[in-house]
Every structure is written in structure tokens, then in C-alpha cells.
Design a protein around this motif. Structure first.
Motif, PDB file in Angstrom:
ATOM      1  N   LEU A  51      75.776   8.758 -39.731  1.00 33.16           N
ATOM      2  CA  LEU A  51      75.549   8.442 -41.087  1.00 33.16           C
ATOM      3  C   LEU A  51      76.960   9.065 -42.042  1.00 33.16           C
ATOM      4  O   LEU A  51      77.539   8.409 -42.829  1.00 33.16           O
ATOM      5  CB  LEU A  51      74.355   8.947 -41.877  1.00 33.16           C
ATOM      6  N   PRO A  78      64.074  14.545 -40.112  1.00 33.01           N
ATOM      7  CA  PRO A  78      63.427  14.131 -41.397  1.00 33.01           C
ATOM      8  C   PRO A  78      62.484  12.956 -40.961  1.00 33.01           C
ATOM      9  O   PRO A  78      62.356  12.430 -39.844  1.00 33.01           O
ATOM     10  CB  PRO A  78      64.766  13.355 -41.909  1.00 33.01           C
ATOM     11  N   THR A  79      61.414  12.659 -42.011  1.00 38.85           N
ATOM     12  CA  THR A  79      60.637  11.680 -41.742  1.00 38.85           C
ATOM     13  C   THR A  79      61.160  10.260 -42.046  1.00 38.85           C
ATOM     14  O   THR A  79      62.063  10.187 -42.335  1.00 38.85           O
ATOM     15  CB  THR A  79      59.327  11.771 -42.735  1.00 38.85           C
ATOM     16  N   GLN A  80      60.465   9.268 -41.566  1.00 46.20           N
ATOM     17  CA  GLN A  80      60.774   7.813 -41.489  1.00 46.20           C
ATOM     18  C   GLN A  80      61.152   7.673 -42.922  1.00 46.20           C
ATOM     19  O   GLN A  80      62.187   7.059 -43.395  1.00 46.20           O
ATOM     20  CB  GLN A  80      59.583   7.058 -41.113  1.00 46.20           C
ATOM     21  N   TRP A  83      64.578   9.215 -44.069  1.00 46.79           N
ATOM     22  CA  TRP A  83      65.658   8.341 -43.596  1.00 46.79           C
ATOM     23  C   TRP A  83      65.848   7.125 -44.568  1.00 46.79           C
ATOM     24  O   TRP A  83      66.946   6.587 -44.933  1.00 46.79           O
ATOM     25  CB  TRP A  83      65.527   8.022 -42.113  1.00 46.79           C
ATOM     26  N   GLN A  84      64.530   6.365 -44.658  1.00 42.34           N
ATOM     27  CA  GLN A  84      64.881   5.247 -45.274  1.00 42.34           C
ATOM     28  C   GLN A  84      65.505   5.071 -46.688  1.00 42.34           C
ATOM     29  O   GLN A  84      66.076   4.502 -47.123  1.00 42.34           O
ATOM     30  CB  GLN A  84      63.386   4.653 -45.435  1.00 42.34           C
ATOM     31  N   ALA A  87      69.069   5.711 -46.334  1.00 42.89           N
ATOM     32  CA  ALA A  87      69.632   4.319 -46.132  1.00 42.89           C
ATOM     33  C   ALA A  87      69.761   3.783 -47.179  1.00 42.89           C
ATOM     34  O   ALA A  87      70.598   2.940 -47.188  1.00 42.89           O
ATOM     35  CB  ALA A  87      68.987   3.887 -44.796  1.00 42.89           C
ATOM     36  N   THR A  88      68.620   3.409 -48.064  1.00 46.74           N
ATOM     37  CA  THR A  88      68.859   2.485 -49.081  1.00 46.74           C
ATOM     38  C   THR A  88      69.841   2.925 -49.892  1.00 46.74           C
ATOM     39  O   THR A  88      70.588   2.122 -50.599  1.00 46.74           O
ATOM     40  CB  THR A  88      67.313   2.514 -49.773  1.00 46.74           C
ATOM     41  N   TRP A  90      72.606   4.618 -49.564  1.00 45.95           N
ATOM     42  CA  TRP A  90      73.915   4.013 -48.939  1.00 45.95           C
ATOM     43  C   TRP A  90      74.079   2.706 -49.129  1.00 45.95           C
ATOM     44  O   TRP A  90      75.227   2.282 -49.527  1.00 45.95           O
ATOM     45  CB  TRP A  90      73.967   4.553 -47.489  1.00 45.95           C
ATOM     46  N   GLN A  91      73.200   2.057 -48.841  1.00 43.44           N
ATOM     47  CA  GLN A  91      73.415   0.544 -48.972  1.00 43.44           C
ATOM     48  C   GLN A  91      73.874  -0.218 -50.271  1.00 43.44           C
ATOM     49  O   GLN A  91      74.478  -0.870 -50.343  1.00 43.44           O
ATOM     50  CB  GLN A  91      72.114  -0.038 -48.320  1.00 43.44           C
TER      51      GLN A  91
END
Lengths: 148, 148
Positions: A51, A78-80, A83-84, A87-88, A90-91
Motif C-alpha cells: 500500500l 488489521p481486520t477486514q 483494510w477496507q 482501501a476505499t 485511497w481509491q
DNA sequence: CCTTTACCTCAAGTTTACTTGAGGTTTTAG
DNA sequence: CTAAAACCTCAAGTAAACTTGAGGTAAAGG
């Protein structure tokens, strides 16, 4: 083999050992130590490094990355959901950046079309300059977030 | 008023005077001097600076920019055709970069979808890692042109 | 004319992101 | 068991892209 040595993380992530040391001093990754004082990294470290490298592609500084990582737990994976949400985030940023580059590309297209000999109707140059009005000049698409 | 002072170019381009001095030492812009040894810039300098700033957005280094500028005449204003071929070159580069960012964005989307708890099917992480095969790791989308 | 603002040069400092090296300890392979 | 490979720390070096500062000259406004 739950934990990885610094060399293993380095080779699997395509970075140097010294880079991982450096990232650790910056608080971007974390490690525990074995009996002989050698670093042991959790497997999630590799995703962190991925990342980091991805974010750098977007022109994000390490400080900003660290800030984004601040929401993640340091020493437990980290939990799911964690991370999500990262990631969101960053997106969103990434898509903004793509949009800006697209706008720049469009300006260049205009530039190619217009010929730009006169400087009077060049979309790249004239994005702010307005034919030489007093004031700030053709500060174009950059400088969204205090880059200078 | 055909020629511009360094201060005029600076304020109209949104950069500091020192930046223009710096660019001149780097061979990115050029000036003549007036009777009192002060710089005088042609108006095309503003477009050069705009292009420099635009290119930097794409992650292009000053050295590369200088190389791209090398095809332009230094002391006479570039012709339409010359500007056009430059702009076209940048645009190709720009579009490549957009493609890469798009690919990265897609990876992140996959990441968001997959949850990534297992690390086994994360498209970001696993783009090269192949579940821990020996060899180089999740060197992802960067490192196209020797960045490290 | 005179003062303030803009310029000039050159050297040194700054930030970001690492890398290199020295000097020494731990692991691992044969 | 030993030698090579991998680690450790800490300090210093590097490269890019500018910025700051000192000490002095030029130009522009009132």
C-alpha cells in the motif's frame, strides 16, 4: 512460519532491507523481536508495504500515508473492515488524481489542436492567466493542496 | 512590452523568483539581459513553466523535462509544430500514467471486494507474490522505469 | 533626488525518501 | 563447529527540487 524476517519481507516486497528499517522508524510498519534481537514481521506487513508503494505512485507522501495508517492497529493484524476503509480512502484519492490527470490530458489535447502560436487561446497556458490580467498567473492544475 | 522581468513571470506563473533562477541554471528556461544585467524573458517562458509544472504532476523529473525540451530552440520562441510535438509526447506519457493509475484503482477495488483477510486472494498484494513462491515479492505496479 | 522595491550572485540550508558504511552479533548450512 | 550469510545500531551520505540569506546594484514612484 507465521512471522517473517526483514530479509524475507524485503525480497517478497521488492524493497531493500534498509527501506524497511526506515519505514519502521517512520512508524509505517512494526515488528517484534526474537531472542537474538532480530525483527519479526507479521504477514500484514507485506500488504502495508504494498500500500505504501501504491500510494507513492499517487504522489502521496510518507507522512500522509502514516496518517492514513493511523487508523489501523500497529501490532495486531488489521481486520477486514479496517483494510477496507483504508482501501476505499485511497481509491477516492486515486480517482481524484486520475480526474486531474485527465483534465491535464484534455488541456494538452487542446494545446495540440490550437497550435499555441499566439498564446491567446492555449488552454494549458491560459487556464488562469486570462490574457495577462494583473494578479496570479497560469497556475494550472497543480497546487491543490499546498505543494510548494 | 514584449519581454518580461523575472518577477512578472514569477507572479503570472505562480512560482517564486528563486524557482525561475533555479530553472534557468538547469537549462529549462532562458533569458537575455537588459542594460542593468536584469533578466528579460520571452513570453514563451510562461508556457515552458506551465509545461514544467504540468509534467511534474505526472511524476516527470526536471532532468527528463529538460531532455524533452531539448528539441525546442532556447532563445527563439518555439514554432507551432515544435510545441505540438512536445505536447503530443507528454500526452502519450500522460495517458500511460493514467492507465497505470487505473490499473491500481482496479486492484484496490478488488481489494475492497475481497476483504483481504486471508491475504490469499488480494489482487493488490498478490499481483506478483503468488502465495509466497520463492523469489521477488509483490512488486506491484510501480517500478516501470527504475524508480528505486 | 531619494527611498523603496525589484534584481543580481553565490553559498549554504531544507525536505523527502532513502542508501551506504562501519563495527559488531546471530543464524544457518555444510 | 565453523564460516558465510543475514541481522543489528547509529551516523553520515545522496539526490532532487527548491528556498533562504548575505551583500550589493538597478529601476521606479513621489
Amino acid at each position: 512460519m507465521a512471522e517473517l524476517s526483514v530479509g524475507q519481507v524485503a525480497s517478497r516486497c521488492g524493497v531493500k532491507v534498509s527501506t524497511l528499517h526506515f519505514y519502521e522508524t517512520k512508524g509505517l510498519i512494526f515488528s517484534s523481536r526474537n531472542a537474538g534481537n532480530q525483527r519479526r514481521f507479521g504477514r500484514d506487513t507485506m500488504r502495508r508495504v504494498s500500500l505504501i508503494k501504491a500510494a507513492q505512485q499517487l504522489g502521496v507522501s510518507l507522512d500522509e500515508i502514516q496518517h492514513a495508517f493511523a487508523s489501523l492497529p500497529s501490532y495486531t493484524a488489521p481486520t477486514q473492515a479496517q483494510w477496507q476503509s483504508m482501501a476505499t480512502g485511497w481509491q477516492i484519492r486515486l480517482n481524484e488524481r486520475i480526474k486531474r490527470l485527465q483534465a491535464l490530458s484534455d488541456s494538452l489535447t487542446g494545446c495540440i489542436g490550437c497550435g499555441c502560436l499566439s498564446m491567446k487561446n492555449c488552454p494549458l497556458y491560459n487556464s488562469q492567466d486570462k490574457l495577462g490580467k494583473v494578479g496570479s498567473g497560469p497556475v494550472l492544475l497543480q497546487r491543490k493542496a499546498g505543494q510548494q
